[in-house]
Design a protein around this motif. Sequence first.
Motif, short mmCIF file in Angstrom:
data_model
loop_
_atom_site.label_atom_id
_atom_site.label_comp_id
_atom_site.label_asym_id
_atom_site.label_seq_id
_atom_site.Cartn_x
_atom_site.Cartn_y
_atom_site.Cartn_z
N GLU A 472 0.81 -1.21 0.00
CA GLU A 472 0.00 0.00 0.00
C GLU A 472 0.84 1.27 0.00
O GLU A 472 0.46 2.29 -0.57
CB GLU A 472 -0.93 0.00 1.22
N GLU A 473 2.00 1.24 0.62
CA GLU A 473 2.82 2.45 0.72
C GLU A 473 3.41 2.85 -0.63
O GLU A 473 3.66 4.03 -0.87
CB GLU A 473 3.95 2.22 1.73
N LEU A 474 3.64 1.88 -1.49
CA LEU A 474 4.28 2.17 -2.77
C LEU A 474 3.30 2.30 -3.93
O LEU A 474 3.66 2.85 -4.98
CB LEU A 474 5.29 1.07 -3.11
N LEU A 475 2.08 1.83 -3.75
CA LEU A 475 1.16 1.77 -4.88
C LEU A 475 0.83 3.14 -5.46
O LEU A 475 0.83 3.33 -6.68
CB LEU A 475 -0.14 1.07 -4.46
N LEU A 476 0.54 4.10 -4.59
CA LEU A 476 0.19 5.44 -5.07
C LEU A 476 1.35 6.08 -5.80
O LEU A 476 1.17 6.71 -6.84
CB LEU A 476 -0.25 6.32 -3.89
N GLU A 477 2.55 5.89 -5.29
CA GLU A 477 3.73 6.46 -5.93
C GLU A 477 3.97 5.82 -7.31
O GLU A 477 4.30 6.51 -8.28
CB GLU A 477 4.95 6.25 -5.03
N VAL A 478 3.80 4.51 -7.35
CA VAL A 478 3.97 3.83 -8.64
C VAL A 478 2.94 4.29 -9.65
O VAL A 478 3.24 4.52 -10.83
CB VAL A 478 3.87 2.29 -8.44
N LEU A 479 1.69 4.49 -9.20
CA LEU A 479 0.63 4.91 -10.10
C LEU A 479 0.89 6.30 -10.65
O LEU A 479 0.64 6.58 -11.82
CB LEU A 479 -0.72 4.87 -9.35
N LEU A 488 -0.67 -3.06 -12.69
CA LEU A 488 -1.30 -4.28 -12.20
C LEU A 488 -0.69 -4.66 -10.86
O LEU A 488 0.52 -4.54 -10.67
CB LEU A 488 -1.11 -5.43 -13.20
N VAL A 489 -1.55 -5.14 -9.96
CA VAL A 489 -1.11 -5.54 -8.63
C VAL A 489 -1.32 -7.04 -8.48
O VAL A 489 -2.41 -7.55 -8.76
CB VAL A 489 -1.90 -4.79 -7.54
N ARG A 490 -0.27 -7.74 -8.08
CA ARG A 490 -0.39 -9.16 -7.79
C ARG A 490 -0.47 -9.33 -6.27
O ARG A 490 0.50 -9.03 -5.56
CB ARG A 490 0.80 -9.93 -8.35
N ASN A 491 -1.62 -9.77 -5.77
CA ASN A 491 -1.79 -9.87 -4.32
C ASN A 491 -1.14 -11.14 -3.78
O ASN A 491 -0.53 -11.92 -4.52
CB ASN A 491 -3.27 -9.79 -3.94
N ASN A 492 -1.31 -11.35 -2.49
CA ASN A 492 -0.64 -12.48 -1.84
C ASN A 492 -1.15 -13.83 -2.31
O ASN A 492 -0.46 -14.85 -2.18
CB ASN A 492 -0.83 -12.37 -0.32
N LEU A 493 -2.37 -13.87 -2.86
CA LEU A 493 -2.93 -15.12 -3.36
C LEU A 493 -2.53 -15.39 -4.81
O LEU A 493 -2.90 -16.42 -5.37
CB LEU A 493 -4.46 -15.09 -3.25
N GLN A 504 -13.33 11.19 -6.18
CA GLN A 504 -14.67 11.24 -5.59
C GLN A 504 -15.30 12.59 -5.90
O GLN A 504 -14.71 13.64 -5.67
CB GLN A 504 -14.60 11.04 -4.07
N ALA A 505 -16.51 12.56 -6.45
CA ALA A 505 -17.16 13.81 -6.89
C ALA A 505 -17.57 14.69 -5.72
O ALA A 505 -17.68 15.91 -5.86
CB ALA A 505 -18.39 13.47 -7.73
N THR A 506 -17.77 14.14 -4.54
CA THR A 506 -18.29 14.92 -3.41
C THR A 506 -17.22 15.74 -2.72
O THR A 506 -17.41 16.91 -2.41
CB THR A 506 -18.96 13.99 -2.40
N ASP A 507 -16.07 15.18 -2.45
CA ASP A 507 -15.06 15.88 -1.66
C ASP A 507 -13.72 16.02 -2.36
O ASP A 507 -12.72 16.37 -1.73
CB ASP A 507 -14.86 15.16 -0.31
N ASP A 508 -13.69 15.78 -3.68
CA ASP A 508 -12.47 15.93 -4.47
C ASP A 508 -11.29 15.16 -3.89
O ASP A 508 -10.14 15.62 -3.94
CB ASP A 508 -12.09 17.41 -4.60
N VAL A 509 -11.56 14.00 -3.33
CA VAL A 509 -10.50 13.19 -2.76
C VAL A 509 -10.26 11.98 -3.70
O VAL A 509 -11.22 11.33 -4.12
CB VAL A 509 -10.87 12.68 -1.35
N SER A 510 -9.00 11.74 -4.00
CA SER A 510 -8.64 10.62 -4.87
C SER A 510 -8.44 9.37 -4.03
O SER A 510 -7.80 9.42 -2.97
CB SER A 510 -7.36 10.93 -5.65
N THR A 511 -8.99 8.28 -4.50
CA THR A 511 -8.83 7.02 -3.79
C THR A 511 -8.34 5.96 -4.76
O THR A 511 -8.66 5.97 -5.96
CB THR A 511 -10.16 6.56 -3.16
N LEU A 512 -7.58 5.03 -4.22
CA LEU A 512 -7.09 3.91 -5.02
C LEU A 512 -8.14 2.80 -5.02
O LEU A 512 -8.64 2.43 -3.97
CB LEU A 512 -5.77 3.37 -4.46
N THR A 513 -8.46 2.31 -6.19
CA THR A 513 -9.39 1.19 -6.30
C THR A 513 -8.71 0.04 -7.05
O THR A 513 -7.79 0.24 -7.84
CB THR A 513 -10.67 1.59 -7.07
N ARG A 514 -9.18 -1.15 -6.77
CA ARG A 514 -8.64 -2.35 -7.43
C ARG A 514 -9.78 -3.09 -8.13
O ARG A 514 -10.78 -3.39 -7.51
CB ARG A 514 -7.99 -3.27 -6.41
#
Length: 569
Positions: A472-479, A488-493, A504-514
């Motif tokens: 999680e700490e590196l994902l935003l930086e990589v993106l 692409l993210v390869r999870n533990n499984l 997000q349209a309501t509060d202008d906050v960017s979120t990471l989705t998978r």
Amino acid sequence: MQNRIKNTYTRCQTYLRTDLQDKLSQAKLSLQLCMLALLFALIASGVIILFRLLLLWLNNYTQTSELEFTEILDDWRVLLPILGALLIWLVARMGSQRYKRMGIAYVLHRVKLHYGKVPLQSAPGQFFQALFALATNFSVGREGPAIHLGAVSASVLAEKFNLPDNSVRIMCSGGIAAGIAATFNAPLAGVFFVFEVILREYKLHYFFPIMISAICGAVSSQLVFGNIHEYEQIGVIRIPLSQYPILAITGVIIGCVAALFNTSLLKVTAKGQHWPLIYRLLLAGIITTLVGVFLPEALGSGDLAIERAISEHPGLLFLIALLIGKIIATIAALGLGIPGGIIGPLFGIGALLGAILAIISAAAFPAIAPYIGLYTIIGMTAMMGVCLGAPLAALIALLELTNNASMILPAMFVSIPAFLVAHQGFNTKSLFYNQLEIMGLDYKVSPVRQGLMKTGVRALMDRRLVIVKDNEELLLEVLKRAEGRSVLVRNNLGDIQMLQLELQATDDVSTLTRQPMRGLPDTATLNEVYQILCRERRGEVYIYQDSEDKVIGVISWAVLQKEINSGQV
């Protein structure tokens, strides 16, 4: 030094394979596609020639046509159809029930829905069952096993070479053309049969590989058996235009007989589907034996019937009896499950019907008498064209088999009313598609999916991607540093997900989705991508090579939709 050479060879091999797959994934003509078609056609032709040689050897001991009626009753060969039925049943019992389907209709189903991938395990059953059926005088044709074995040979080799699925379909079609050409020494007929009956569409990048395959099959046949045109002995002379109205009436009658034959064969096929295999085969053997006792010329693929039809002074009543016997023997054999083709028997039935109509017409119009050979060829052409829904392939086949262009215009003139009467008046469809419906095998593909099947995923995938571990700490930086590349993210499984940054349209906050992703091998086509993404009409799939650990590309719904809307599929 040795390791360095080995690594260099591996890299070169990987590069060549990747470059080949990239070219073959595109719906375009390429030299590589043509060369592969030639290689696979050589193997397919060799299998067909081996089959023909074994059949010729067996026929030296099993033919009964030269015997008189009293001699037939005392000859052990009269019981060959029953023996053949038992041999076919034994071969079927020895094989896996999973691979029991065979024949032209089954190959057609595999080409339509499975890119022509015919299981290798079905080949031995087809080879030996058809060999026994033909050698024991059942009324079946040689083209059935030729088409099946040609398709198996080419498609299995294409899969061994790890070719894209869209190219496997072309290679399978080439194997079919090679099989027909190697069987009849009729390369152009093989090409037109594939386009008119199997593929039912014409594309330029299909044409050259299939034509090369057919040429290879014909040349292989000529090298072994000579440049023989099977029906060249039939005297075909140019008929005057004043007799064309009689030809039109002939076409109407042939259309009615062809529709009746198709209906009868399909009814017997549907009825026999519910009977145990041994009962069906033995019944077919008994009926064939009874027909052969009285009319041995009615047995076999159709050559004996054609010889009688073109003999110097054939008797009308004898030809009518022979026609009825040939129809009964053919319906019994094919309707009750004897493996083999339909074209040979159709030629025999058509030749007899044409000769009968010529003799009857000559009684009223003596000027027709010199053209009995032409009527024989016309009957063969019309019967095949109407029953199989392939008038052009039938015309080309008889043109090559007779090596005489005089039959083209009158045959076309007869085929049109015959086809219209059968297909419009009696609602007769191609025999193969009716057989597929009876067998419960699907063959219908929507135009969109059919177009997508022609292009491999390597032709459209986005190769700009980054695969990162689940941190999680590196994902935003990589993106942020991806610069347009897919992340692409390869999870533990071991599952792979698409990483996206959503605002997000309501509060202008960017979120990471998978977004969960499904993978496809690089041999797949755009059709498989469409089937995965069409339900939600969004998302992506990843493309991997050899194993899912080696992801090489991504295809999104937006890119696929753009390809569909462009009209290229």
